[in-house]
Design a protein around this motif. Structure first.
Motif, mmCIF file in Angstrom:
data_model
loop_
_atom_site.group_PDB
_atom_site.id
_atom_site.type_symbol
_atom_site.label_atom_id
_atom_site.label_comp_id
_atom_site.label_asym_id
_atom_site.label_seq_id
_atom_site.Cartn_x
_atom_site.Cartn_y
_atom_site.Cartn_z
ATOM 1 N N GLN A 166 0.825 -1.205 0.000
ATOM 2 C CA GLN A 166 0.000 0.000 0.000
ATOM 3 C C GLN A 166 0.862 1.258 0.000
ATOM 4 O OE1 GLN A 166 -2.774 0.146 3.264
ATOM 5 N NE2 GLN A 166 -4.063 1.693 2.297
ATOM 6 N N ALA A 167 0.406 2.281 -0.708
ATOM 7 C CA ALA A 167 1.127 3.552 -0.776
ATOM 8 C C ALA A 167 1.170 4.211 0.601
ATOM 9 C CB ALA A 167 0.457 4.488 -1.773
ATOM 10 N N LEU A 168 2.302 4.816 0.935
ATOM 11 C CA LEU A 168 2.456 5.454 2.236
ATOM 12 C C LEU A 168 1.381 6.504 2.476
ATOM 13 C CD1 LEU A 168 3.891 6.153 4.866
ATOM 14 C CD2 LEU A 168 5.446 7.617 3.548
ATOM 15 N N MET A 169 1.129 7.368 1.498
ATOM 16 C CA MET A 169 0.154 8.431 1.721
ATOM 17 C C MET A 169 -1.251 7.872 1.913
ATOM 18 S SD MET A 169 1.722 11.157 2.176
ATOM 19 C CE MET A 169 0.157 11.991 2.472
ATOM 20 N N ASP A 170 -1.569 6.761 1.270
ATOM 21 C CA ASP A 170 -2.873 6.131 1.504
ATOM 22 C C ASP A 170 -2.983 5.653 2.950
ATOM 23 O OD1 ASP A 170 -3.646 6.589 -1.082
ATOM 24 O OD2 ASP A 170 -3.228 4.551 -1.786
ATOM 25 N N VAL A 171 -1.900 5.088 3.468
ATOM 26 C CA VAL A 171 -1.893 4.628 4.862
ATOM 27 C C VAL A 171 -2.071 5.810 5.810
ATOM 28 C CG1 VAL A 171 -0.534 3.510 6.669
ATOM 29 C CG2 VAL A 171 -0.441 2.644 4.325
ATOM 30 N N LEU A 172 -1.323 6.887 5.574
ATOM 31 C CA LEU A 172 -1.384 8.047 6.461
ATOM 32 C C LEU A 172 -2.750 8.730 6.402
ATOM 33 C CD1 LEU A 172 2.136 9.669 5.906
ATOM 34 C CD2 LEU A 172 1.410 8.087 7.699
ATOM 35 N N LYS A 173 -3.301 8.853 5.203
ATOM 36 C CA LYS A 173 -4.617 9.481 5.072
ATOM 37 C C LYS A 173 -5.699 8.632 5.733
ATOM 38 C CE LYS A 173 -3.518 11.942 0.780
ATOM 39 N NZ LYS A 173 -3.724 11.984 -0.694
ATOM 40 N N GLY A 174 -5.593 7.312 5.584
ATOM 41 C CA GLY A 174 -6.559 6.430 6.218
ATOM 42 C C GLY A 174 -6.510 6.530 7.730
ATOM 43 N N HIS A 175 -5.297 6.601 8.280
ATOM 44 C CA HIS A 175 -5.150 6.728 9.733
ATOM 45 C C HIS A 175 -5.710 8.060 10.216
ATOM 46 C CE1 HIS A 175 -3.387 6.494 13.737
ATOM 47 N NE2 HIS A 175 -2.914 7.718 13.546
ATOM 48 N N ALA A 176 -5.425 9.141 9.473
ATOM 49 C CA ALA A 176 -5.909 10.459 9.874
ATOM 50 C C ALA A 176 -7.439 10.508 9.862
ATOM 51 C CB ALA A 176 -5.334 11.523 8.942
ATOM 52 N N LYS A 177 -8.035 9.894 8.848
ATOM 53 C CA LYS A 177 -9.494 9.882 8.752
ATOM 54 C C LYS A 177 -10.112 9.079 9.886
ATOM 55 C CE LYS A 177 -13.250 8.829 5.519
ATOM 56 N NZ LYS A 177 -13.582 8.325 4.156
ATOM 57 N N GLN A 178 -9.496 7.946 10.194
ATOM 58 C CA GLN A 178 -10.029 7.073 11.241
ATOM 59 C C GLN A 178 -9.878 7.686 12.628
ATOM 60 O OE1 GLN A 178 -8.076 3.254 11.450
ATOM 61 N NE2 GLN A 178 -9.785 2.299 12.527
ATOM 62 N N SER A 179 -8.760 8.349 12.865
ATOM 63 C CA SER A 179 -8.481 8.894 14.193
ATOM 64 C C SER A 179 -9.031 10.298 14.392
ATOM 65 C CB SER A 179 -6.966 8.916 14.430
ATOM 66 O OG SER A 179 -6.330 9.813 13.529
ATOM 67 N N GLY A 180 -9.345 10.965 13.281
ATOM 68 C CA GLY A 180 -9.807 12.344 13.384
ATOM 69 C C GLY A 180 -8.683 13.339 13.581
ATOM 70 N N GLU A 181 -7.442 12.874 13.476
ATOM 71 C CA GLU A 181 -6.289 13.751 13.640
ATOM 72 C C GLU A 181 -5.913 14.390 12.308
ATOM 73 O OE1 GLU A 181 -3.300 11.179 15.136
ATOM 74 O OE2 GLU A 181 -4.092 11.136 17.186
ATOM 75 N N ALA A 182 -5.228 15.517 12.392
ATOM 76 C CA ALA A 182 -4.769 16.191 11.180
ATOM 77 C C ALA A 182 -3.667 15.369 10.515
ATOM 78 C CB ALA A 182 -4.246 17.584 11.517
ATOM 79 N N LEU A 183 -3.608 15.445 9.196
ATOM 80 C CA LEU A 183 -2.546 14.771 8.447
ATOM 81 C C LEU A 183 -1.297 15.643 8.526
ATOM 82 C CD1 LEU A 183 -1.642 12.454 6.634
ATOM 83 C CD2 LEU A 183 -2.484 13.741 4.670
ATOM 84 N N ARG A 184 -0.574 15.519 9.637
ATOM 85 C CA ARG A 184 0.583 16.382 9.863
ATOM 86 C C ARG A 184 1.673 15.614 10.589
ATOM 87 N NH1 ARG A 184 0.074 21.284 13.928
ATOM 88 N NH2 ARG A 184 0.811 19.679 15.374
ATOM 89 N N TRP A 185 2.868 15.693 10.030
ATOM 90 C CA TRP A 185 4.064 15.137 10.659
ATOM 91 C C TRP A 185 5.136 16.212 10.584
ATOM 92 C CZ3 TRP A 185 4.019 10.362 13.008
ATOM 93 C CH2 TRP A 185 2.880 9.584 12.770
ATOM 94 N N ASP A 186 5.600 16.677 11.728
ATOM 95 C CA ASP A 186 6.484 17.839 11.769
ATOM 96 C C ASP A 186 7.862 17.580 11.184
ATOM 97 O OD1 ASP A 186 4.603 19.500 12.994
ATOM 98 O OD2 ASP A 186 5.114 18.760 14.988
ATOM 99 N N ILE A 187 8.364 16.363 11.345
ATOM 100 C CA ILE A 187 9.735 16.053 10.927
ATOM 101 C C ILE A 187 9.727 14.809 10.047
ATOM 102 C CG2 ILE A 187 12.070 15.488 11.713
ATOM 103 C CD1 ILE A 187 11.351 16.822 14.394
ATOM 104 N N LEU A 188 10.403 14.889 8.918
ATOM 105 C CA LEU A 188 10.534 13.752 8.007
ATOM 106 C C LEU A 188 12.017 13.436 7.838
ATOM 107 C CD1 LEU A 188 9.505 11.710 5.917
ATOM 108 C CD2 LEU A 188 9.460 13.564 4.228
ATOM 109 N N ILE A 189 12.405 12.234 8.233
ATOM 110 C CA ILE A 189 13.793 11.776 8.115
ATOM 111 C C ILE A 189 13.808 10.539 7.230
ATOM 112 C CG2 ILE A 189 15.815 10.909 9.354
ATOM 113 C CD1 ILE A 189 14.779 12.384 11.837
ATOM 114 N N SER A 190 14.700 10.502 6.261
ATOM 115 C CA SER A 190 14.731 9.352 5.360
ATOM 116 C C SER A 190 16.155 8.996 4.955
ATOM 117 C CB SER A 190 13.905 9.638 4.099
ATOM 118 O OG SER A 190 13.901 8.507 3.245
ATOM 119 N N ASN A 191 16.420 7.702 4.966
ATOM 120 C CA ASN A 191 17.651 7.143 4.407
ATOM 121 C C ASN A 191 17.218 6.230 3.257
ATOM 122 O OD1 ASN A 191 20.121 6.035 3.815
ATOM 123 N ND2 ASN A 191 20.259 4.800 5.674
ATOM 124 N N PRO A 192 16.873 6.820 2.110
ATOM 125 C CA PRO A 192 16.304 6.024 1.019
ATOM 126 C C PRO A 192 17.390 5.306 0.224
ATOM 127 C CG PRO A 192 16.544 8.272 0.293
ATOM 128 C CD PRO A 192 17.011 8.240 1.731
#
Length: 229
Positions: free
Chosen positions: A68-94
């Motif tokens: 599953q696409a990451l943004m689909d997972v995050l949007k689904g969680h935000a919708k279910q929890s009622g929380e804003a789709l917001r993450w202050d810090i993004l760290i990646s070692n791609p």
């Protein structure tokens, strides 16, 4: 500040189910072995979540994974929890090693014992014109916009790649500051890349750091309008 007043959410993401399962096992072990006095550290460890998701997958077309696409997972969680789709810090070692570099310059120990999936980006339709090792960075910058990240830190292979990634961030016109950090990102010495981005610290070029908005105050950089010279 009281520990109870800090709302800290930490999320680890990997496309590999094996990697996610290993991370979860390590988390449980660390929780069990933790003996430190800092309840904030323990609370952060207990609140850490790991999920399997595809960072590259988006609405522009299919990829060759059934994850599953990451943004689909995050949007689904935000919708279910009622929380804003917001993450202050993004760290990646791609994965950031091009196929040619993997074959020509990567050490034998890395080629033989580290999964290629974690090192070399896949071929992505529509990525014409990108260096083969840079595939993840435009998508990561797009995700940073979607989640309203206030700072991002991306690992890179070297200063040449760091300069390319910093230019990607610059073209978005979204960031108040952009810096390139070496292995030890001390304030000095400071150099400039060919595109005139600040390079901080000692060692090899290792990461690109961008910030904006409130993050400038968090970092004590309120008076610095840009990380670019």
């Amino acid at each position: 500040m009281e520990v109870d007043s800090i709302n800290l959410r930490l999320l680890g993401v990997d496309i590999s189910r094996k990697a996610v399962n290993l991370a979860r096992r390590n988390q449980k072990r660390l929780e069990h072995e933790y003996t430190g006095p800092n309840q904030f550290e323990l609370s952060a460890l207990q609140g850490l979540q790991f999920i399997q998701a595809d960072v590259l997958k988006d609405d522009s077309g299919p990829t060759d994974t059934n994850v599953q696409a990451l943004m689909d997972v995050l949007k689904g969680h935000a919708k279910q929890s009622g929380e804003a789709l917001r993450w202050d810090i993004l760290i990646s070692n791609p994965p950031y090693i091009s196929p040619s570099s993997f074959n020509k310059s990567t050490s034998r120990s890395v080629r033989n014992f580290e999964p290629k999936l974690a090192l070399v980006p896949p071929e992505v339709p529509g990525s014409t014109g990108l260096n083969a090792g840079d595939v993840f960075y435009p998508r990561l910058l797009a995700i940073a916009e979607e989640v309203s990240a206030k700072m991002v830190l991306f690992e890179v292979a070297d200063l040449e790649q760091a300069d390319r990634v910093a230019n990607m961030a610059k073209r978005s016109s979204s960031w108040n500051g952009i810096q390139i950090w070496r292995d030890v990102p001390a304030e000095t010495p400071v150099e400039l890349t060919k595109s005139r981005f600040k390079v901080l610290g000692h060692g090899s070029g290792r990461s690109v750091f961008c910030w904006r908005g409130e993050a400038a105050k968090w970092l004590g950089l309120a008076s610095e309008k840009s990380g670019r010279a």
